[in-house]
Design an enzyme around this catalytic site. Structure first.
Site, PDB file in Angstrom:
ATOM      1  N   HIS A 100       0.828  -1.208   0.000  1.00 11.86           N
ATOM      2  CA  HIS A 100       0.000   0.000   0.000  1.00 11.86           C
ATOM      3  C   HIS A 100       0.869   1.267   0.000  1.00 11.86           C
ATOM      4  O   HIS A 100       2.006   1.232  -0.462  1.00 11.86           O
ATOM      5  CB  HIS A 100      -0.994  -0.049   1.161  1.00 11.86           C
ATOM      6  CG  HIS A 100      -1.680  -1.383   1.250  1.00 11.86           C
ATOM      7  ND1 HIS A 100      -2.630  -1.787   0.350  1.00 11.86           N
ATOM      8  CD2 HIS A 100      -1.511  -2.423   2.123  1.00 11.86           C
ATOM      9  CE1 HIS A 100      -3.032  -3.022   0.654  1.00 11.86           C
ATOM     10  NE2 HIS A 100      -2.364  -3.426   1.720  1.00 11.86           N
ATOM     11  N   GLU A 274       2.136 -11.772   5.272  1.00 14.75           N
ATOM     12  CA  GLU A 274       1.179 -11.089   6.150  1.00 14.75           C
ATOM     13  C   GLU A 274       1.669 -11.344   7.575  1.00 14.75           C
ATOM     14  O   GLU A 274       1.555 -12.465   8.092  1.00 14.75           O
ATOM     15  CB  GLU A 274      -0.231 -11.638   5.956  1.00 14.75           C
ATOM     16  CG  GLU A 274      -0.786 -11.483   4.540  1.00 14.75           C
ATOM     17  CD  GLU A 274      -1.358 -10.096   4.274  1.00 14.75           C
ATOM     18  OE1 GLU A 274      -1.323  -9.250   5.196  1.00 14.75           O
ATOM     19  OE2 GLU A 274      -1.847  -9.872   3.146  1.00 14.75           O
TER      20      GLU A 274
END
Length: 310
Positions: A100, A274
């Site tokens: 992001h 993650e």
């Protein structure tokens, strides 16, 4: 002697030995006192408190990129991972892809643009998730990426970022893959934290499925990417002590996906990690802690190093 008398030879010898022993004891005691007061036992001088490297910084202290401050080594620098032999990555190129972008939230229209990921079209990028306290995934991923870069560079690697908070938004997922391809990276890792339900805990590593459609032709990197992911998961577990995901991967810490452009379009070994679930309070407490983030960086560094040196 003051009265001019003399002692027998054996008494003079005894006196001489006593004087020598006394001098040795005094010198030894003096040296021991100096050693203790100077911290010579590995601890701090008396009254100095704990060593600076062992003090836990306050929340937000010294770290503009996220809560929890920094976690430096005793010399003020990040310490390299224990599993990384010095200089073992010289000549290697590693791409780090911080997930992001902190500015994506201000560019909804731009990041919603659809891009071709080979077997589908998806948004250019997303805003990512955050903890309940507002610590953004984009800030987390960039912080960990900086820590990993420092450790990799200490081992001689060339490190390339897809973004370093130096863009208005993005880059789009297809461009993120292109950065690794253009750099002919020996390994690429995309850094993230998940946004699942409360009670879902642990890390997982996402591996590329074989996709050969449209601009995606990643068959050649599926096997080496799995090896990279397995090494990464193993070292991340060992260094951080975090458990593999209890909601993805059936306890293996590994997940295979074909819907991520960053993996579909990659021509170099690449995985996503993650690091935990930002929406679970227990995971969030780790993700927002600088000391834990440093351990996460070490685990990622050691996983990459294992892949590239074995």
């Amino acid at each position: 002697m003051s009265n001019g008398s003399t002692y027998p030879p054996h008494r003079r010898l005894r006196g001489l030995l006593l004087a020598v022993v006394t001098a040795v004891v005094v010198a030894g005691l003096g040296g021991w006192l100096v050693w203790r007061t100077s911290g010579g036992d590995g601890g701090p001088p008396h009254g100095a408190g704990p060593p600076a490297a062992s003090r836990s910084p306050g929340r937000g202290a010294g770290d503009a990129s996220g809560p929890g401050g920094t976690d430096r080594g005793p010399d003020g620098k990040d310490s390299p991972g224990k599993g990384a032999p010095h200089g073992s990555l010289k000549g290697k190129v590693i791409v780090l892809d911080p997930g992001h972008n902190p500015h994506n939230v201000d560019h909804g229209r731009e990041i919603a643009r659809q891009v071709d990921i080979g077997n589908a079209h998806k948004e250019c990028d997303t805003t990512g998730t955050s903890t309940d306290d507002g610590y953004a995934e984009a800030s987390f991923s960039l912080d960990v990426a900086h820590r990993v870069r420092t450790l990799l560079q200490q081992e001689g690697a060339k490190v390339v970022f897809t973004q370093d908070d130096d863009r208005r938004y993005g880059p789009c997922v297809d461009e993120r893959a292109a950065v690794g391809n253009k750099a002919h990276a020996d390994a690429a890792v995309s850094l993230h934290a998940d946004g699942s339900a409360r009670g879902n805990r642990g890390f997982h590593v996402i591996l590329p499925a074989r996709v050969t459609a449209g601009p995606a032709h990643n068959a050649a990197i599926v096997a080496p990417s799995r090896r990279l992911g397995e090494r990464l998961a193993g070292r991340f577990l060992a260094v951080t002590g975090s458990a593999p995901s209890n909601y993805i991967g059936h306890g293996t810490g590994l997940d295979v996906r074909s819907d991520l452009g960053g993996l579909n379009l990659s021509t170099v070994p690449k995985v996503f990690i993650e690091c935990g679930n930002m929406r679970d309070p227990k995971d969030a407490a780790e993700l927002t802690d600088a000391h834990w983030r440093q351990k996460a960086a070490r685990g990622i560094t050691e996983g990459i190093t294992d892949f590239l040196t074995h």
